[in-house]
Design a protein around this motif. Structure first.
Motif, PDB file in Angstrom:
ATOM      1  N   LEU A  20       0.942   6.654  -6.798  1.00 18.30           N
ATOM      2  CA  LEU A  20      -0.317   7.214  -7.295  1.00 18.30           C
ATOM      3  C   LEU A  20      -0.237   8.721  -7.493  1.00 18.30           C
ATOM      4  CD1 LEU A  20      -3.295   6.560  -8.025  1.00 18.30           C
ATOM      5  CD2 LEU A  20      -3.869   7.018  -5.625  1.00 18.30           C
ATOM      6  N   LYS A  21       0.579   9.386  -6.698  1.00 20.16           N
ATOM      7  CA  LYS A  21       0.701  10.840  -6.792  1.00 20.16           C
ATOM      8  C   LYS A  21       1.212  11.273  -8.154  1.00 20.16           C
ATOM      9  CE  LYS A  21       1.493  11.162  -1.821  1.00 20.16           C
ATOM     10  NZ  LYS A  21       2.476  11.388  -0.738  1.00 20.16           N
ATOM     11  N   ASN A  22       2.016  10.411  -8.797  1.00 20.60           N
ATOM     12  CA  ASN A  22       2.559  10.730 -10.117  1.00 20.60           C
ATOM     13  C   ASN A  22       1.953   9.888 -11.228  1.00 20.60           C
ATOM     14  OD1 ASN A  22       4.489  12.648  -9.120  1.00 20.60           O
ATOM     15  ND2 ASN A  22       5.734  10.929  -8.402  1.00 20.60           N
ATOM     16  N   ASN A  23       1.169   8.874 -10.837  1.00 20.75           N
ATOM     17  CA  ASN A  23       0.557   7.975 -11.812  1.00 20.75           C
ATOM     18  C   ASN A  23      -0.927   7.780 -11.516  1.00 20.75           C
ATOM     19  OD1 ASN A  23       2.591   6.819 -13.760  1.00 20.75           O
ATOM     20  ND2 ASN A  23       3.652   6.369 -11.832  1.00 20.75           N
ATOM     21  N   PRO A  24      -1.746   8.803 -11.744  1.00 18.03           N
ATOM     22  CA  PRO A  24      -3.188   8.624 -11.505  1.00 18.03           C
ATOM     23  C   PRO A  24      -3.749   7.555 -12.441  1.00 18.03           C
ATOM     24  CG  PRO A  24      -2.765  10.658 -12.713  1.00 18.03           C
ATOM     25  CD  PRO A  24      -1.436  10.135 -12.287  1.00 18.03           C
ATOM     26  N   ARG A  47      -6.322   6.374   1.730  1.00 13.16           N
ATOM     27  CA  ARG A  47      -5.371   7.398   1.281  1.00 13.16           C
ATOM     28  C   ARG A  47      -5.487   7.658  -0.215  1.00 13.16           C
ATOM     29  NH1 ARG A  47       0.292   6.916   4.654  1.00 13.16           N
ATOM     30  NH2 ARG A  47      -0.602   6.434   6.686  1.00 13.16           N
ATOM     31  N   ALA A  48      -5.743   6.597  -0.969  1.00 12.26           N
ATOM     32  CA  ALA A  48      -5.878   6.757  -2.424  1.00 12.26           C
ATOM     33  C   ALA A  48      -7.034   7.678  -2.760  1.00 12.26           C
ATOM     34  CB  ALA A  48      -6.064   5.392  -3.080  1.00 12.26           C
ATOM     35  N   ARG A  49      -8.153   7.531  -2.052  1.00 11.17           N
ATOM     36  CA  ARG A  49      -9.317   8.369  -2.332  1.00 11.17           C
ATOM     37  C   ARG A  49      -9.115   9.804  -1.855  1.00 11.17           C
ATOM     38  NH1 ARG A  49     -13.917   6.781  -4.060  1.00 11.17           N
ATOM     39  NH2 ARG A  49     -15.102   8.122  -2.652  1.00 11.17           N
ATOM     40  N   GLU A  50      -8.219  10.009  -0.906  1.00 10.34           N
ATOM     41  CA  GLU A  50      -7.862  11.377  -0.520  1.00 10.34           C
ATOM     42  C   GLU A  50      -7.040  12.043  -1.614  1.00 10.34           C
ATOM     43  OE1 GLU A  50      -5.796  10.944   3.147  1.00 10.34           O
ATOM     44  OE2 GLU A  50      -7.608  10.475   4.315  1.00 10.34           O
ATOM     45  N   ILE A  51      -6.160  11.260  -2.237  1.00 12.17           N
ATOM     46  CA  ILE A  51      -5.317  11.780  -3.320  1.00 12.17           C
ATOM     47  C   ILE A  51      -6.119  11.949  -4.602  1.00 12.17           C
ATOM     48  CG2 ILE A  51      -3.337  11.249  -4.810  1.00 12.17           C
ATOM     49  CD1 ILE A  51      -2.177   9.667  -2.408  1.00 12.17           C
ATOM     50  N   GLN A  52      -6.944  10.949  -4.921  1.00 15.17           N
ATOM     51  CA  GLN A  52      -7.716  10.939  -6.164  1.00 15.17           C
ATOM     52  C   GLN A  52      -9.126  10.439  -5.866  1.00 15.17           C
ATOM     53  OE1 GLN A  52      -5.977   8.585  -9.378  1.00 15.17           O
ATOM     54  NE2 GLN A  52      -7.913   8.637 -10.483  1.00 15.17           N
ATOM     55  N   PRO A  53     -10.040  11.329  -5.496  1.00 17.34           N
ATOM     56  CA  PRO A  53     -11.400  10.914  -5.095  1.00 17.34           C
ATOM     57  C   PRO A  53     -12.147  10.112  -6.153  1.00 17.34           C
ATOM     58  CG  PRO A  53     -10.993  13.197  -4.484  1.00 17.34           C
ATOM     59  CD  PRO A  53      -9.834  12.773  -5.342  1.00 17.34           C
ATOM     60  N   SER A  54     -11.804  10.282  -7.415  1.00 24.31           N
ATOM     61  CA  SER A  54     -12.534   9.601  -8.488  1.00 24.31           C
ATOM     62  C   SER A  54     -12.083   8.160  -8.712  1.00 24.31           C
ATOM     63  CB  SER A  54     -12.365  10.371  -9.801  1.00 24.31           C
ATOM     64  OG  SER A  54     -10.994  10.382 -10.202  1.00 24.31           O
ATOM     65  N   ILE A  55     -11.012   7.736  -8.065  1.00 25.40           N
ATOM     66  CA  ILE A  55     -10.471   6.408  -8.326  1.00 25.40           C
ATOM     67  C   ILE A  55     -11.461   5.325  -7.907  1.00 25.40           C
ATOM     68  CG2 ILE A  55      -9.303   6.135  -6.086  1.00 25.40           C
ATOM     69  CD1 ILE A  55      -6.956   4.843  -7.640  1.00 25.40           C
ATOM     70  N   LYS A  56     -11.552   4.268  -8.700  1.00 23.04           N
ATOM     71  CA  LYS A  56     -12.413   3.131  -8.385  1.00 23.04           C
ATOM     72  C   LYS A  56     -11.555   2.048  -7.728  1.00 23.04           C
ATOM     73  CE  LYS A  56     -15.790   5.063 -10.738  1.00 23.04           C
ATOM     74  NZ  LYS A  56     -16.961   5.675 -10.080  1.00 23.04           N
ATOM     75  N   GLY A  77       0.790  -1.219   0.000  1.00 18.78           N
ATOM     76  CA  GLY A  77       0.000   0.000   0.000  1.00 18.78           C
ATOM     77  C   GLY A  77       0.820   1.266   0.000  1.00 18.78           C
ATOM     78  N   GLU A  78       1.911   1.268   0.732  1.00 15.15           N
ATOM     79  CA  GLU A  78       2.747   2.465   0.813  1.00 15.15           C
ATOM     80  C   GLU A  78       3.367   2.795  -0.540  1.00 15.15           C
ATOM     81  OE1 GLU A  78       6.831   3.021   3.026  1.00 15.15           O
ATOM     82  OE2 GLU A  78       5.187   3.368   4.442  1.00 15.15           O
TER      83      GLU A  78
END
Length: 213
Positions: A45-49, A70-79, A38-39
């Motif tokens: 993910l910050k550089n590879n949405p 954390r992923a949804r905080e960075i990219q709320p639209s991610i599934k 996960g880490e």
């Protein structure tokens, strides 16, 4: 469908490589990124949405629950599609609360993986029947609170169509309503049932006897 970019997050390299090889053969799949835990996923993910992340629940360093949050905080639209073993059943509701919109057993047929990705990209949920049965056995009912107010007849109708996998636009056509009206009904359903997403609504409907499986 536009090209779908994928993140595979799993600590088993052979599993990742096999899944990546199969996914790369689908014509609607774009880039595929891998992470060992996960880490590593959150950092990347910050550089590879991406559009969809397939995340193992149990991993070292950072598990799938924390990674999904954390992923949804960075990219709320991610599934988020959770990759699960039967032994992960105590984590299912936590993954839904973290924002997962689908669950797949790690020994699923690839056709099921393909369908799950397609469904979540179309704003539907996907929960394999085996996992759904396990979730419904889970004794913790914290995610299924008693409604502050009853669902209206129309809200119940919309809920059942959501459970059948219809999008808001499809529901609007079926009920001769505007999409904006259906959007509002969905919003009210999420608030009244204290659900975070469609997956939670489906489980709520089944748990409360509104939908049979």
């Amino acid at each position: 469908m536009n090209k779908v970019d994928i993140y595979i997050v799993d600590d088993h390299g052979l599993f990742r490589q096999g899944l990546k090889l199969l996914l790369s053969n689908l014509n609607f799949i774009g880039k595929i990124v891998e992470a060992n835990n996960g880490e590593e996923f959150i950092t990347g993910l910050k550089n590879n949405p991406v559009d969809v992340a397939l995340i193992d629940i149990e991993m070292p360093v950072m598990n799938g629950i924390e990674a999904a949050k954390r992923a949804r905080e960075i990219q709320p639209s991610i599934k988020i599609l959770a990759l699960s073993m039967y032994s992960d059943k105590n984590y299912y509701l936590s993954m839904i609360d973290a924002g997962a919109c689908g669950f797949l057993l790690k020994n699923s047929n690839f056709d099921e993986v393909e369908k799950a990705i397609t469904d979540v990209c179309n704003d539907k949920s996907y929960i394999s029947i085996e996992i759904l049965n396990e979730i419904l056995k889970y004794p913790d009912k914290a995610s299924f609170n008693v409604l502050d107010s009853e669902l209206t007849e129309r809200e119940t109708e919309v809920l059942l169509l959501i459970c059948k996998g219809l999008t808001n636009s499809e529901i609007a056509d079926r009920l001769a309503l505007s999409k904006r009206t259906v959007d509002k009904h969905r919003e009210n359903l999420l608030l009244k049932t204290q659900s975070k997403n469609t997956a939670n609504l489906v489980i709520y409907a089944i748990k409360n006897g509104l939908l049979q499986i």
